[in-house]
Design a protein around this motif. Structure first.
Motif, PDB file in Angstrom:
ATOM      1  N   ILE A 117      22.450  48.354   1.583  1.00  0.00           N
ATOM      2  CA  ILE A 117      23.606  47.457   1.486  1.00  0.00           C
ATOM      3  C   ILE A 117      24.861  48.149   2.033  1.00  0.00           C
ATOM      4  N   THR A 118      25.007  49.454   1.778  1.00  0.00           N
ATOM      5  CA  THR A 118      26.141  50.218   2.324  1.00  0.00           C
ATOM      6  C   THR A 118      26.101  50.220   3.843  1.00  0.00           C
ATOM      7  N   TYR A 119      24.923  50.367   4.397  1.00  0.00           N
ATOM      8  CA  TYR A 119      24.758  50.336   5.857  1.00  0.00           C
ATOM      9  C   TYR A 119      25.169  48.977   6.417  1.00  0.00           C
ATOM     10  N   ILE A 120      24.752  47.910   5.761  1.00  0.00           N
ATOM     11  CA  ILE A 120      25.114  46.557   6.199  1.00  0.00           C
ATOM     12  C   ILE A 120      26.625  46.359   6.132  1.00  0.00           C
ATOM     13  N   ALA A 121      27.248  46.954   5.105  1.00  0.00           N
ATOM     14  CA  ALA A 121      28.692  46.802   4.899  1.00  0.00           C
ATOM     15  C   ALA A 121      29.527  47.698   5.796  1.00  0.00           C
ATOM     16  N   LEU A 127      27.397  59.366   2.363  1.00  0.00           N
ATOM     17  CA  LEU A 127      27.952  59.490   1.015  1.00  0.00           C
ATOM     18  C   LEU A 127      27.107  58.706   0.018  1.00  0.00           C
ATOM     19  N   SER A 128      26.714  57.492   0.400  1.00  0.00           N
ATOM     20  CA  SER A 128      25.873  56.654  -0.460  1.00  0.00           C
ATOM     21  C   SER A 128      24.547  57.336  -0.770  1.00  0.00           C
ATOM     22  N   VAL A 129      23.915  57.889   0.268  1.00  0.00           N
ATOM     23  CA  VAL A 129      22.635  58.591   0.086  1.00  0.00           C
ATOM     24  C   VAL A 129      22.828  59.806  -0.819  1.00  0.00           C
ATOM     25  N   GLY A 244      37.928  53.678  -6.017  1.00  0.00           N
ATOM     26  CA  GLY A 244      38.123  54.151  -4.651  1.00  0.00           C
ATOM     27  C   GLY A 244      39.541  53.946  -4.159  1.00  0.00           C
ATOM     28  N   LYS A 245      40.124  52.790  -4.489  1.00  0.00           N
ATOM     29  CA  LYS A 245      41.487  52.483  -4.056  1.00  0.00           C
ATOM     30  C   LYS A 245      42.516  53.332  -4.801  1.00  0.00           C
ATOM     31  N   ILE A 246      42.293  53.524  -6.111  1.00  0.00           N
ATOM     32  CA  ILE A 246      43.211  54.339  -6.905  1.00  0.00           C
ATOM     33  C   ILE A 246      43.243  55.783  -6.396  1.00  0.00           C
ATOM     34  N   LEU A 247      42.056  56.287  -6.031  1.00  0.00           N
ATOM     35  CA  LEU A 247      41.959  57.664  -5.529  1.00  0.00           C
ATOM     36  C   LEU A 247      42.266  57.763  -4.038  1.00  0.00           C
ATOM     37  N   LYS A 248      42.608  56.616  -3.427  1.00  0.00           N
ATOM     38  CA  LYS A 248      43.002  56.539  -2.015  1.00  0.00           C
ATOM     39  C   LYS A 248      41.917  57.093  -1.064  1.00  0.00           C
ATOM     40  N   LEU A 249      40.668  56.721  -1.382  1.00  0.00           N
ATOM     41  CA  LEU A 249      39.570  57.082  -0.493  1.00  0.00           C
ATOM     42  C   LEU A 249      39.614  56.197   0.743  1.00  0.00           C
ATOM     43  N   LYS A 250      39.011  56.658   1.824  1.00  0.00           N
ATOM     44  CA  LYS A 250      38.946  55.847   3.036  1.00  0.00           C
ATOM     45  C   LYS A 250      38.161  54.570   2.779  1.00  0.00           C
ATOM     46  N   TYR A 251      38.382  53.578   3.646  1.00  0.00           N
ATOM     47  CA  TYR A 251      37.770  52.257   3.466  1.00  0.00           C
ATOM     48  C   TYR A 251      36.252  52.357   3.340  1.00  0.00           C
ATOM     49  N   ASP A 252      35.610  53.129   4.242  1.00  0.00           N
ATOM     50  CA  ASP A 252      34.147  53.206   4.230  1.00  0.00           C
ATOM     51  C   ASP A 252      33.624  53.947   3.006  1.00  0.00           C
ATOM     52  N   LYS A 253      34.376  54.941   2.517  1.00  0.00           N
ATOM     53  CA  LYS A 253      33.974  55.672   1.314  1.00  0.00           C
ATOM     54  C   LYS A 253      34.137  54.799   0.070  1.00  0.00           C
ATOM     55  N   THR A 254      35.219  54.020   0.048  1.00  0.00           N
ATOM     56  CA  THR A 254      35.444  53.105  -1.067  1.00  0.00           C
ATOM     57  C   THR A 254      34.332  52.061  -1.139  1.00  0.00           C
ATOM     58  N   SER A 299      24.596  41.763  -1.039  1.00  0.00           N
ATOM     59  CA  SER A 299      24.638  41.278   0.349  1.00  0.00           C
ATOM     60  C   SER A 299      25.930  40.523   0.632  1.00  0.00           C
ATOM     61  N   ILE A 300      26.372  39.711  -0.327  1.00  0.00           N
ATOM     62  CA  ILE A 300      27.627  38.960  -0.171  1.00  0.00           C
ATOM     63  C   ILE A 300      28.807  39.934  -0.118  1.00  0.00           C
ATOM     64  N   PHE A 301      28.809  40.911  -1.028  1.00  0.00           N
ATOM     65  CA  PHE A 301      29.865  41.927  -1.063  1.00  0.00           C
ATOM     66  C   PHE A 301      29.897  42.705   0.253  1.00  0.00           C
ATOM     67  N   ALA A 302      28.716  43.021   0.770  1.00  0.00           N
ATOM     68  CA  ALA A 302      28.617  43.781   2.025  1.00  0.00           C
ATOM     69  C   ALA A 302      29.214  43.001   3.195  1.00  0.00           C
ATOM     70  N   SER A 303      28.960  41.700   3.234  1.00  0.00           N
ATOM     71  CA  SER A 303      29.497  40.884   4.335  1.00  0.00           C
ATOM     72  C   SER A 303      31.019  40.820   4.275  1.00  0.00           C
TER      73      SER A 303
END
Length: 325
Positions: A117-121, A127-129, A244-254, A299-303
């Motif tokens: 799902i992370t790959y799709i998103a 990081l996910s792995v 993720g947003k509070i810690l100001k991680l990058k978009y893909d990491k969040t 899947s919806i979240f990923a899209s």
């Protein structure tokens, strides 16, 4: 070999629909699937063996290269979902069977579906792995302790038998997969390209078996279970996103963090329920429904997150270069 790879690609692409389809079949003709319930631990072991085959040396190195991000993800995994499970059980005053099922799901590590799902998103897949591997390897200690602490208010929890079950269905198959990967170095790419088919078939069968065995109970408790599972999953995704947003991680990491937190190894939850909580048969139903639901919601979240990435990429493309002075 090519035909097996084609089948693997097909199942991967349509896994969500296959899970839903086989779950419906199991409900209509349960006799076709009830036999599989006796092989619950074995089926999850197959899925974990497949994970072991795909863990590469660079995946392990990535854990040490980015320990901060992975520690944040694992900590969020083992705090947000267990606390949410505890809160949902109290808010809905759930019966013990369903409550322990929700707690089992909440205390489990992230599942391998989160990586897909992370790959799709278009999230941070390494990081996910890394988060999945780390949370899974420490699960035989952390998960039983969390279940004992949280679930003990509803049912009796036997700590040592649960730890032994988790070592059998997680650590042993993963280590075996790693050994096979090391021995078959020359053929490992071929092996890993077809191994997911067995993991996915095992998960599909496991879910179908739970639906078949609990067919009558679905009519009574199915709607309540679906509601609490949906709330648990959605809040997990949103709170993971917030961290993720509070810690100001990058978009893909969040994105990776949110998906890893919200998507649990529900197959493990089903196995623990079936082997360690036999006096609470409905507990397995929670994990089975979560397996179906989190693939749909994920899947919806990923899209949604993928469209956000594409907007950011478009903005970067449209930016005019700064003229040199």
């Amino acid at each position: 070999m090519h035909s097996l790879q084609t089948i693997t690609h097909f199942i991967s692409k349509y896994l969500m629909f296959l899970i839903i389809g086989f779950s419906c079949m199991a409900y209509i003709v349960p006799s076709y699937f009830t036999w599989a319930i006796a092989y619950t631990s074995f089926l999850l072991g197959i899925a974990m063996f497949g994970m072991g085959l795909t863990i590469k040396f660079e995946n392990l190195c990535n854990i040490f290269r980015h320990p901060k991000d992975i520690c944040i993800g694992v900590l969020a995994q083992y705090t947000i979902m267990p606390v949410l499970a505890w809160a949902i059980c109290h808010v809905f005053t759930l019966p013990a069977d369903i409550a322990i099922g929700v707690i089992l799901v909440g205390c489990c590590p992230g599942g391998t579906a989160s990586n897909v799902i992370t790959y799709i998103a278009k999230g941070d897949v390494p990081l996910s792995v890394g988060m999945t591997i780390t949370s899974t390897l420490i699960a035989p200690i952390v998960t039983p302790l969390l279940i004992l602490y949280i679930g003990g208010a509803w049912v009796d929890v036997a700590l040592l038998p649960m730890m032994i079950t988790m070592v059998k269905v997680i650590i042993v198959p993963i280590l075996l997969g790693g050994v096979i990967q090391y021995i078959c170095k020359s053929n490992i790419n071929t092996l890993t390209s077809i191994s997911p088919i067995f993991s996915m078939i095992a998960i599909i069968l496991l879910i179908a078996a739970i639906i078949a065995v609990n067919r009558e109970k679905l009519l009574v408790s199915g709607l309540l279970t679906l509601v609490v599972v949906g709330i648990h999953n959605i809040l997990g995704l949103l709170l993971g996103l917030s961290v993720g947003k509070i810690l100001k991680l990058k978009y893909d990491k969040t994105t990776a963090l949110a998906i890893e937190v919200g998507m649990q190894n529900s197959g493990l939850a089903v196995t623990l329920a079936a082997t360690n909580f036999t006096l609470n048969p409905l507990a397995t139903l929670v994990g089975a429904i979560f397996s179906v639901w989190h693939n749909i919601a994920g899947s919806i979240f990923a899209s949604i997150r993928r469209s956000g990435v594409e907007k950011l990429e478009k903005q970067d493309t449209n930016k005019k270069p700064v003229p040199e002075i």
